[in-house]
Design a protein around this motif. Structure first.
Motif, PDB file in Angstrom:
ATOM      1  N   LYS A  64       0.470   8.756   7.919  1.00 27.34           N
ATOM      2  CA  LYS A  64      -0.133   7.941   8.980  1.00 27.34           C
ATOM      3  C   LYS A  64       0.305   6.482   8.930  1.00 27.34           C
ATOM      4  O   LYS A  64       0.132   5.747   9.893  1.00 27.34           O
ATOM      5  CB  LYS A  64      -1.658   7.999   8.881  1.00 27.34           C
ATOM      6  CG  LYS A  64      -2.221   9.336   9.289  1.00 27.34           C
ATOM      7  CD  LYS A  64      -3.720   9.365   9.115  1.00 27.34           C
ATOM      8  CE  LYS A  64      -4.267  10.749   9.374  1.00 27.34           C
ATOM      9  NZ  LYS A  64      -5.696  10.836   9.063  1.00 27.34           N
ATOM     10  N   MET A  65       0.847   6.070   7.788  1.00 25.63           N
ATOM     11  CA  MET A  65       1.244   4.672   7.643  1.00 25.63           C
ATOM     12  C   MET A  65       2.439   4.378   8.531  1.00 25.63           C
ATOM     13  O   MET A  65       3.299   5.228   8.746  1.00 25.63           O
ATOM     14  CB  MET A  65       1.597   4.360   6.192  1.00 25.63           C
ATOM     15  CG  MET A  65       0.397   4.336   5.313  1.00 25.63           C
ATOM     16  SD  MET A  65       0.903   3.925   3.656  1.00 25.63           S
ATOM     17  CE  MET A  65      -0.659   4.060   2.857  1.00 25.63           C
ATOM     18  N   ASP A  66       2.457   3.152   9.007  1.00 28.31           N
ATOM     19  CA  ASP A  66       3.536   2.731   9.900  1.00 28.31           C
ATOM     20  C   ASP A  66       4.671   2.127   9.082  1.00 28.31           C
ATOM     21  O   ASP A  66       4.959   0.948   9.169  1.00 28.31           O
ATOM     22  CB  ASP A  66       3.000   1.718  10.917  1.00 28.31           C
ATOM     23  CG  ASP A  66       4.009   1.438  12.006  1.00 28.31           C
ATOM     24  OD1 ASP A  66       4.858   2.303  12.275  1.00 28.31           O
ATOM     25  OD2 ASP A  66       3.939   0.340  12.575  1.00 28.31           O
ATOM     26  N   ASN A  67       5.263   2.971   8.243  1.00 32.57           N
ATOM     27  CA  ASN A  67       6.434   2.493   7.505  1.00 32.57           C
ATOM     28  C   ASN A  67       7.628   3.320   7.978  1.00 32.57           C
ATOM     29  O   ASN A  67       7.647   4.533   7.890  1.00 32.57           O
ATOM     30  CB  ASN A  67       6.235   2.593   5.989  1.00 32.57           C
ATOM     31  CG  ASN A  67       5.875   4.003   5.539  1.00 32.57           C
ATOM     32  OD1 ASN A  67       5.570   4.867   6.351  1.00 32.57           O
ATOM     33  ND2 ASN A  67       5.911   4.230   4.256  1.00 32.57           N
ATOM     34  N   VAL A 102       0.817  -1.210   0.000  1.00 29.00           N
ATOM     35  CA  VAL A 102       0.000   0.000   0.000  1.00 29.00           C
ATOM     36  C   VAL A 102       0.855   1.266   0.000  1.00 29.00           C
ATOM     37  O   VAL A 102       0.560   2.213  -0.734  1.00 29.00           O
ATOM     38  CB  VAL A 102      -1.025   0.004   1.162  1.00 29.00           C
ATOM     39  CG1 VAL A 102      -0.358   0.113   2.516  1.00 29.00           C
ATOM     40  CG2 VAL A 102      -2.050   1.108   0.973  1.00 29.00           C
ATOM     41  N   SER A 103       1.918   1.290   0.775  1.00 31.81           N
ATOM     42  CA  SER A 103       2.767   2.480   0.838  1.00 31.81           C
ATOM     43  C   SER A 103       3.406   2.761  -0.519  1.00 31.81           C
ATOM     44  O   SER A 103       3.418   3.902  -0.989  1.00 31.81           O
ATOM     45  CB  SER A 103       3.850   2.290   1.900  1.00 31.81           C
ATOM     46  OG  SER A 103       4.675   3.414   1.952  1.00 31.81           O
ATOM     47  N   GLU A 104       3.912   1.722  -1.144  1.00 31.48           N
ATOM     48  CA  GLU A 104       4.543   1.859  -2.467  1.00 31.48           C
ATOM     49  C   GLU A 104       3.529   2.343  -3.516  1.00 31.48           C
ATOM     50  O   GLU A 104       3.826   3.234  -4.304  1.00 31.48           O
ATOM     51  CB  GLU A 104       5.142   0.515  -2.889  1.00 31.48           C
ATOM     52  CG  GLU A 104       5.813   0.532  -4.237  1.00 31.48           C
ATOM     53  CD  GLU A 104       6.299  -0.855  -4.644  1.00 31.48           C
ATOM     54  OE1 GLU A 104       6.147  -1.202  -5.819  1.00 31.48           O
ATOM     55  OE2 GLU A 104       6.807  -1.577  -3.775  1.00 31.48           O
ATOM     56  N   GLU A 105       2.343   1.757  -3.516  1.00 30.12           N
ATOM     57  CA  GLU A 105       1.306   2.130  -4.498  1.00 30.12           C
ATOM     58  C   GLU A 105       0.891   3.585  -4.327  1.00 30.12           C
ATOM     59  O   GLU A 105       0.790   4.328  -5.307  1.00 30.12           O
ATOM     60  CB  GLU A 105       0.082   1.219  -4.352  1.00 30.12           C
ATOM     61  CG  GLU A 105       0.307  -0.222  -4.737  1.00 30.12           C
ATOM     62  CD  GLU A 105       0.492  -0.429  -6.233  1.00 30.12           C
ATOM     63  OE1 GLU A 105      -0.064   0.358  -7.028  1.00 30.12           O
ATOM     64  OE2 GLU A 105       1.196  -1.378  -6.599  1.00 30.12           O
TER      65      GLU A 105
END
Length: 185
Positions: A147-150, A121-124
């Protein structure tokens, strides 16, 4: 003086279901005969084919360039599915990138964020962000990505955020989101 009008009596008609229209319970308690079990299996098969058919209708509505509301409604209906396959997600990604309406793009991004597998999802969304030039969509993407936990940000994303912060043409609300993400990461 107004002429008298006739009052029409109206009755409320309540549709009733025949025995064949009533849905079969999912759990069969009685085993009087195998016909009941077969009927339940047939209903499940029919229900699955109806789901595929309605999904196809929603996917076709996404391509209705004349009606923004049809595209928004189609995206909302697709969000009700538990999972979307790779082709569905790719179509949503294309809508997020190229639809002529900002609200359609925002809705497509929201569903992409929810339905894309966690590992990609982060990459997309980063790919969509790097190609986006609409400030409203940029702001939403920055907020979602932030907000993503990356723990690691793609160097291209960091560079793009830094460019946005330094660009005098960038809208202030977009700069604020970009600053927040850069400080957080």
């Amino acid at each position: 003086v107004l002429p008298k009008t006739k009052e029409l009596k109206t009755e409320k008609i309540v549709p009733t279901k025949s025995e064949e229209e009533v849905s079969t319970p999912k759990m069969i308690v009685s085993t009087k005969n195998n016909q009941v079990e077969k009927k339940a299996q047939n209903n499940v098969t029919i229900e699955k084919s109806n789901i595929k058919a309605s999904k196809s209708i929603f996917l076709n509505a996404l391509n209705d360039e004349e009606s923004t509301s049809n595209r928004i409604d189609a995206i909302a209906k697709l969000s009700e599915y538990e999972t979307l396959d790779r082709n569905d997600l790719e179509l949503l990604k294309q809508k997020a990138l190229h639809d002529n309406n900002t609200i359609v793009r925002l809705n497509a991004i929201e569903i992409l964020a929810k339905k894309t597998p966690q590992e990609t999802v982060s990459e997309e969304l980063t790919q969509v962000f790097l190609q986006q030039d609409d400030p409203m969509v940029q702001m939403e993407l920055i907020a979602i990505i932030g907000k993503m936990d990356n723990n690691k940000m793609v160097p291209q994303l960091t560079k793009k955020l830094q460019e946005m912060v330094l660009d005098p043409q960038t809208k202030p609300f977009v700069k604020d989101e970009a600053y927040a993400v850069l400080l957080k990461k």
